[in-house]
Design a protein around this motif. Structure first.
Motif, PDB file in Angstrom:
ATOM      1  N   LEU A   1      24.419  48.179  16.208  1.00  0.00           N
ATOM      2  CA  LEU A   1      24.579  47.844  14.788  1.00  0.00           C
ATOM      3  C   LEU A   1      24.001  48.914  13.883  1.00  0.00           C
ATOM      4  CD1 LEU A   1      23.909  43.997  14.765  1.00  0.00           C
ATOM      5  CD2 LEU A   1      26.053  45.189  14.352  1.00  0.00           C
ATOM      6  N   VAL A   2      22.839  49.451  14.233  1.00  0.00           N
ATOM      7  CA  VAL A   2      22.247  50.518  13.430  1.00  0.00           C
ATOM      8  C   VAL A   2      23.134  51.763  13.490  1.00  0.00           C
ATOM      9  CG1 VAL A   2      20.255  52.048  13.221  1.00  0.00           C
ATOM     10  CG2 VAL A   2      19.907  49.633  13.654  1.00  0.00           C
TER      11      VAL A   2
ATOM     12  N   ILE B   1      20.338  42.275  23.793  1.00  0.00           N
ATOM     13  CA  ILE B   1      19.868  42.239  22.403  1.00  0.00           C
ATOM     14  C   ILE B   1      19.499  43.638  21.937  1.00  0.00           C
ATOM     15  CG2 ILE B   1      17.985  41.442  20.923  1.00  0.00           C
ATOM     16  CD1 ILE B   1      18.098  38.786  22.490  1.00  0.00           C
ATOM     17  N   VAL B   2      18.811  44.395  22.786  1.00  0.00           N
ATOM     18  CA  VAL B   2      18.447  45.766  22.439  1.00  0.00           C
ATOM     19  C   VAL B   2      19.712  46.600  22.219  1.00  0.00           C
ATOM     20  CG1 VAL B   2      17.386  47.876  23.333  1.00  0.00           C
ATOM     21  CG2 VAL B   2      16.202  45.705  23.566  1.00  0.00           C
ATOM     22  N   CYS B   3      20.691  46.437  23.093  1.00  0.00           N
ATOM     23  CA  CYS B   3      21.946  47.172  22.982  1.00  0.00           C
ATOM     24  C   CYS B   3      22.660  46.845  21.671  1.00  0.00           C
ATOM     25  CB  CYS B   3      22.832  46.839  24.171  1.00  0.00           C
ATOM     26  SG  CYS B   3      24.446  47.624  24.141  1.00  0.00           S
ATOM     27  N   MET B   4      22.743  45.586  21.332  1.00  0.00           N
ATOM     28  CA  MET B   4      23.433  45.180  20.101  1.00  0.00           C
ATOM     29  C   MET B   4      22.701  45.690  18.855  1.00  0.00           C
ATOM     30  SD  MET B   4      26.200  43.713  20.649  1.00  0.00           S
ATOM     31  CE  MET B   4      26.663  44.238  22.275  1.00  0.00           C
ATOM     32  N   ALA B   5      21.373  45.659  18.879  1.00  0.00           N
ATOM     33  CA  ALA B   5      20.606  46.148  17.723  1.00  0.00           C
ATOM     34  C   ALA B   5      20.839  47.637  17.504  1.00  0.00           C
ATOM     35  CB  ALA B   5      19.121  45.862  17.922  1.00  0.00           C
ATOM     36  N   ILE B   6      20.793  48.418  18.579  1.00  0.00           N
ATOM     37  CA  ILE B   6      21.026  49.860  18.457  1.00  0.00           C
ATOM     38  C   ILE B   6      22.463  50.128  18.025  1.00  0.00           C
ATOM     39  CG2 ILE B   6      21.112  52.038  19.723  1.00  0.00           C
ATOM     40  CD1 ILE B   6      18.835  50.954  21.467  1.00  0.00           C
TER      41      ILE B   6
ATOM     42  N   TYR C   1      26.098  51.276  11.302  1.00  0.00           N
ATOM     43  CA  TYR C   1      25.704  51.411   9.891  1.00  0.00           C
ATOM     44  C   TYR C   1      25.699  52.884   9.488  1.00  0.00           C
ATOM     45  CZ  TYR C   1      22.773  51.853   5.807  1.00  0.00           C
ATOM     46  OH  TYR C   1      22.300  52.198   4.574  1.00  0.00           O
TER      47      TYR C   1
ATOM     48  N   LYS D   1      17.681  40.268  27.289  1.00  0.00           N
ATOM     49  CA  LYS D   1      16.813  41.214  26.581  1.00  0.00           C
ATOM     50  C   LYS D   1      17.526  42.547  26.380  1.00  0.00           C
ATOM     51  CE  LYS D   1      13.408  42.911  28.900  1.00  0.00           C
ATOM     52  NZ  LYS D   1      12.131  43.129  29.582  1.00  0.00           N
TER      53      LYS D   1
ATOM     54  N   SER E   1      23.199  53.176  22.540  1.00  0.00           N
ATOM     55  CA  SER E   1      23.317  51.733  22.775  1.00  0.00           C
ATOM     56  C   SER E   1      23.893  51.444  24.155  1.00  0.00           C
ATOM     57  CB  SER E   1      24.182  51.077  21.697  1.00  0.00           C
ATOM     58  OG  SER E   1      25.533  51.423  21.860  1.00  0.00           O
TER      59      SER E   1
END
Length: 81
Positions: free
Chosen positions: A46-47, A39-44, A50, A36, A68
């Motif tokens: 990636l944003v 996944i949170v770390c990777m999402a932050i 970007y 969990k 992240s």
């Protein structure tokens, strides 16, 4: 030509020691928590990438990339019982 094998007699079944279900569940819950937070770390991340690379907003990207790393650690500490 196939040879026929006679079934051999096996020794008595050995009863293994009982499984430590509490420890198993603790390990599994730790694994799920790690997934969990990953996944949170990777999402932050990636944003943040970007914003830093594509949107040309390096300040926002740096803050998100830094977050992240920090957010999963804070979430892990806060969720401890």
């Amino acid at each position: 030509m196939a040879t026929k094998h006679r079934p051999e007699h096996h020794s008595e079944l050995q009863v293994e020691s009982p499984m430590d279900y509490a420890q198993h569940e603790a390990t599994y819950n730790g694994f799920l928590a790690g997934v969990k937070y990953g996944i949170v770390c990777m999402a932050i991340l990636l944003v943040g990438l970007y914003f830093a690379i594509i949107a040309d907003q390096a300040g926002v990207g740096f803050v998100l990339i830094f977050a992240s790393v920090i957010v999963p650690v804070v979430m892990a500490v806060m969720s401890r019982k």
